[in-house]
Design an enzyme around this catalytic site. Sequence first.
Site, short mmCIF file in Angstrom:
data_model
loop_
_atom_site.label_atom_id
_atom_site.label_comp_id
_atom_site.label_asym_id
_atom_site.label_seq_id
_atom_site.Cartn_x
_atom_site.Cartn_y
_atom_site.Cartn_z
N VAL A 187 0.81 -1.22 0.00
CA VAL A 187 0.00 0.00 0.00
C VAL A 187 0.85 1.27 0.00
O VAL A 187 0.32 2.37 0.20
CB VAL A 187 -0.96 0.03 1.21
CG1 VAL A 187 -1.95 -1.11 1.13
CG2 VAL A 187 -0.18 -0.02 2.53
N LYS A 188 2.14 1.15 -0.25
CA LYS A 188 2.98 2.34 -0.26
C LYS A 188 2.77 3.16 -1.54
O LYS A 188 2.17 2.70 -2.51
CB LYS A 188 4.45 1.93 -0.12
CG LYS A 188 4.77 1.27 1.23
CD LYS A 188 4.40 2.17 2.40
CE LYS A 188 4.95 1.68 3.73
NZ LYS A 188 4.41 0.40 4.17
#
Length: 385
Positions: A187-188
């Site tokens: 999810v970066k």
Amino acid sequence: MTTPSRFDAARNASPYLYGTELEAVGRVLTDGQYGHTAVTEQFEQEAARFLGVPDAVATASGTAALHCALLAAGIGPGHEVIVPSMTFCATIQAILACGAAPRFIEVNPDTLCIEPAAVLEALTPATRAVLPVLFGGRAVDLGAAHDTLNERGIAVIEDAAHAFGSYSGSVRVGNTGDLTCFSFGPVKNLTCGQGGMVIPRNAEDAATLRGLRMLGVVASQAQRQASTTYRVEGFGLRYQLSSINAAIGLVQLPKFKTTEVTRQELWRAYRAALHGAKGITLVDVDVDRTVPHLCVVRVEGREEVFQRMIASGIAVGVHYPPNHLQPVFAPWRRDLPVTEQIGREILSLPFHQYMTEDDVRHVTSALKDAVEGTAAVTRALPADR
């Protein structure tokens, strides 16, 4: 396969993909070379070019990047590392993996980042590093503390897991500190599926890091293939980034301007929707210079608000429970009243590139209702409860 709602936990934890990542991974799978290969080295070169830095060393995860950076800085038993308690536990685990001790400090309640005065106050004879966490993607300026840290030979190792693409002044994060660590988890801001990276300041540090992430072997893949032997020149771990993961990153990098603009616009939409909202404080990320990773608010009665949001079908989270209160880190617990108060109030709202401005309005409307509902219950309780 059911498509997750834009507001549920599955979507919040999903990477944003541009559509050609599968093709890129397929090429690597067809080639049959899955380990650390020329694809990984190309990703390092492209990332360094994007950031405007001389070199970049890819690792298997952001935690591996932190561990390698700390080891490269000479951190070990008997040393202390100044670090905010308000971070993911991986930051602290990397310190412990070196045999060092965390020295927890407070954060600014408006930004959730550390400040120079808190760093200087926490210095002890055992301090060997400061580990600022760039919370939500916001750069940390240690300003007046730098001279003191330099005089004492204390390394500044940035935990920039949230901050790929953000700016520190006029340059991208990665150009400041002694070493900077990124995460490319699912999810970066930029994902490799899983992965990390350390930005070294000089060729010596780069060589040390490459040895640490490859079992002490500093030769490249091409050099190893061209020889009947190789040299193990020091301690190392199996922390290299696979070509499968690097291929995903190579697709994501050229698209990053879209990521940057989309995430900034999404955060601004939240700011506009929450402007003037009673009982809700938005944690500032300095959005004009930041590629935001999170949208965090502070609310009273957080536990009740949390449950009301979940009941309304909107997955929210907490980034992060203070680490100095975690059982495993009890030996290093300190009195941090500001962090503890923040820890009781913070709430992370859905924040990912699949969202629209209508989605933001839906989330913030539900949040306002949840906060008002919680406040109404509190007002109705007996005064001596």
